[in-house]
Every structure is written in structure tokens, then in C-alpha cells.
Motif scaffolding. Structure first.
Motif, PDB file in Angstrom:
ATOM      1  N   TYR A   1      26.902 -98.541  60.364  1.00  0.00           N
ATOM      2  CA  TYR A   1      27.069 -97.429  59.421  1.00  0.00           C
ATOM      3  C   TYR A   1      27.242 -98.044  58.043  1.00  0.00           C
ATOM      4  O   TYR A   1      28.058 -98.941  57.869  1.00  0.00           O
ATOM      5  N   PHE A   2      26.450 -97.608  57.097  1.00  0.00           N
ATOM      6  CA  PHE A   2      26.453 -98.186  55.756  1.00  0.00           C
ATOM      7  C   PHE A   2      27.129 -97.222  54.780  1.00  0.00           C
ATOM      8  O   PHE A   2      26.506 -96.259  54.332  1.00  0.00           O
ATOM      9  N   PRO A   3      28.381 -97.458  54.422  1.00  0.00           N
ATOM     10  CA  PRO A   3      29.090 -96.558  53.509  1.00  0.00           C
ATOM     11  C   PRO A   3      28.491 -96.479  52.110  1.00  0.00           C
ATOM     12  O   PRO A   3      28.715 -95.509  51.403  1.00  0.00           O
ATOM     13  N   SER A   4      27.712 -97.485  51.730  1.00  0.00           N
ATOM     14  CA  SER A   4      27.110 -97.439  50.390  1.00  0.00           C
ATOM     15  C   SER A   4      25.637 -97.809  50.473  1.00  0.00           C
ATOM     16  O   SER A   4      25.195 -98.514  51.395  1.00  0.00           O
ATOM     17  N   PHE A   5      24.899 -97.344  49.492  1.00  0.00           N
ATOM     18  CA  PHE A   5      23.478 -97.667  49.394  1.00  0.00           C
ATOM     19  C   PHE A   5      23.277 -99.175  49.249  1.00  0.00           C
ATOM     20  O   PHE A   5      22.355 -99.748  49.826  1.00  0.00           O
ATOM     21  N   GLU A   6      24.165 -99.824  48.521  1.00  0.00           N
ATOM     22  CA  GLU A   6      24.067-101.267  48.326  1.00  0.00           C
ATOM     23  C   GLU A   6      24.173-102.008  49.657  1.00  0.00           C
ATOM     24  O   GLU A   6      23.432-102.960  49.911  1.00  0.00           O
TER      25      GLU A   6
ATOM     26  N   ARG B   1      21.133-104.326  51.659  1.00  0.00           N
ATOM     27  CA  ARG B   1      21.301-105.714  52.084  1.00  0.00           C
ATOM     28  C   ARG B   1      20.630-105.947  53.433  1.00  0.00           C
ATOM     29  O   ARG B   1      20.083-107.009  53.695  1.00  0.00           O
ATOM     30  N   THR B   2      20.703-104.948  54.306  1.00  0.00           N
ATOM     31  CA  THR B   2      20.066-105.044  55.621  1.00  0.00           C
ATOM     32  C   THR B   2      18.615-104.586  55.574  1.00  0.00           C
ATOM     33  O   THR B   2      17.763-105.143  56.254  1.00  0.00           O
ATOM     34  N   TYR B   3      18.349-103.557  54.790  1.00  0.00           N
ATOM     35  CA  TYR B   3      16.997-102.999  54.647  1.00  0.00           C
ATOM     36  C   TYR B   3      16.577-103.093  53.176  1.00  0.00           C
ATOM     37  O   TYR B   3      16.630-102.106  52.450  1.00  0.00           O
ATOM     38  N   PRO B   4      16.143-104.274  52.726  1.00  0.00           N
ATOM     39  CA  PRO B   4      15.846-104.459  51.303  1.00  0.00           C
ATOM     40  C   PRO B   4      14.742-103.544  50.764  1.00  0.00           C
ATOM     41  O   PRO B   4      14.718-103.257  49.572  1.00  0.00           O
ATOM     42  N   ASP B   5      13.857-103.091  51.616  1.00  0.00           N
ATOM     43  CA  ASP B   5      12.791-102.200  51.165  1.00  0.00           C
ATOM     44  C   ASP B   5      13.178-100.734  51.273  1.00  0.00           C
ATOM     45  O   ASP B   5      12.393 -99.855  50.918  1.00  0.00           O
ATOM     46  N   GLY B   6      14.380-100.451  51.763  1.00  0.00           N
ATOM     47  CA  GLY B   6      14.823 -99.071  51.937  1.00  0.00           C
ATOM     48  C   GLY B   6      15.133 -98.398  50.613  1.00  0.00           C
ATOM     49  O   GLY B   6      15.641 -99.032  49.695  1.00  0.00           O
ATOM     50  N   ASP B   7      14.823 -97.119  50.533  1.00  0.00           N
ATOM     51  CA  ASP B   7      15.156 -96.370  49.326  1.00  0.00           C
ATOM     52  C   ASP B   7      16.342 -95.444  49.602  1.00  0.00           C
ATOM     53  O   ASP B   7      16.880 -95.409  50.717  1.00  0.00           O
ATOM     54  N   PHE B   8      16.747 -94.712  48.605  1.00  0.00           N
ATOM     55  CA  PHE B   8      17.931 -93.861  48.703  1.00  0.00           C
ATOM     56  C   PHE B   8      17.804 -92.841  49.830  1.00  0.00           C
ATOM     57  O   PHE B   8      18.733 -92.644  50.617  1.00  0.00           O
ATOM     58  N   LEU B   9      16.649 -92.188  49.935  1.00  0.00           N
ATOM     59  CA  LEU B   9      16.480 -91.174  50.983  1.00  0.00           C
ATOM     60  C   LEU B   9      16.395 -91.800  52.374  1.00  0.00           C
ATOM     61  O   LEU B   9      16.841 -91.198  53.352  1.00  0.00           O
ATOM     62  N   ALA B  10      15.886 -93.015  52.482  1.00  0.00           N
ATOM     63  CA  ALA B  10      15.897 -93.716  53.773  1.00  0.00           C
ATOM     64  C   ALA B  10      17.330 -93.989  54.207  1.00  0.00           C
ATOM     65  O   ALA B  10      17.671 -93.862  55.385  1.00  0.00           O
ATOM     66  N   TRP B  11      18.175 -94.365  53.245  1.00  0.00           N
ATOM     67  CA  TRP B  11      19.592 -94.588  53.551  1.00  0.00           C
ATOM     68  C   TRP B  11      20.247 -93.297  54.042  1.00  0.00           C
ATOM     69  O   TRP B  11      20.956 -93.293  55.056  1.00  0.00           O
ATOM     70  N   LYS B  12      20.005 -92.203  53.348  1.00  0.00           N
ATOM     71  CA  LYS B  12      20.601 -90.927  53.734  1.00  0.00           C
ATOM     72  C   LYS B  12      20.108 -90.495  55.111  1.00  0.00           C
ATOM     73  O   LYS B  12      20.880 -89.966  55.922  1.00  0.00           O
TER      74      LYS B  12
END
Length: 118
Positions: free
Chosen positions: A80-85, A89-100
Motif C-alpha cells: 500500500y503506497f500512502p504517497s504518490f512518491e 519508487r516502485t512503479y517509475p512509469d506510473g502516473d497519478f491516476l495509476a497510483w489511485k
């Protein structure tokens, strides 16, 4: 899509109104987003398309993880990633909506008792 469904999807993806206006409507117009959610303005096809795409990605990710859960033995844990940052770090190509989307899936699987969060 109606205004209530729009609100529900925004919550499913853990988006604030400001984030929805920025990343889904791409115009940063918070007052317009509020009009969408209050049913005072028709939701644009662009927003509907983006949310439909996010839902499809969420469903695909959820199904892939459930298939893995069904075939493994032992502890089921999901990061679980509490922050976009932290996410990038794990998914360097991920964008904000991918994180959400990722967070939405993680929370859903946790709520169903299928995964523990780490």
C-alpha cells in the motif's frame, strides 16, 4: 453516467474534488466539477471515457490479483503506497491516476479479506 455515479467513482478512486478536476476534467475547474456532482451540468464525454478506462484497468488488476491469490499458499500481502512518491519508487512509469487505481484495488482486496496491506 449520472452525477451520483460520478461521485461514487471519484470516491472509489480516492480522488478529491480538486484532483478530479485536475486529472479527469483536466481543466482544474473545481466549481464546474461540483456542478457535475450536483447534477447541474452534463458530464463531458471525456470524463466518462477516462472513468470508464480507469474502471476497466481496476477490474483487470483486481482479477489478475484474485487469480494469483487463488493459486498461492501462505500470506497474501499487497503493498500500500500512502504517497504518490512512494508509488513511483516502485512503479517509475506510473502516473497519478495509476497510483489511485492501484490504491483502490488494494483497499478493495483488503476490505474483502483477500489481502493484507504492507
Amino acid at each position: 453516467m449520472n452525477h451520483l455515479e460520478l461521485q461514487a467513482l471519484r470516491h472509489i478512486f480516492f480522488l478529491s474534488i480538486e484532483e478530479a478536476a485536475q486529472y479527469l476534467a483536466t481543466d482544474d475547474d473545481v466549481s464546474r466539477w461540483l456542478r457535475y456532482e450536483q447534477g447541474e451540468e452534463e458530464i463531458t464525454p471525456l470524463i466518462i471515457a477516462k472513468l470508464s478506462e480507469l474502471l476497466a484497468q481496476r477490474k483487470s488488476r483486481m482479477n489478475a490479483i484474485i487469480n494469483k491469490i487463488n493459486s498461492r499458499i501462505g500470506n497474501n500481502t499487497m503493498k500500500y503506497f500512502p504517497s504518490f512518491e512512494e508509488f513511483t519508487r516502485t512503479y517509475p512509469d506510473g502516473d497519478f491516476l495509476a497510483w489511485k487505481t492501484y490504491q483502490s484495488v488494494a483497499a478493495e482486496l483488503y476490505s474483502r479479506g483477500l489481502e493484507r496491506l504492507c
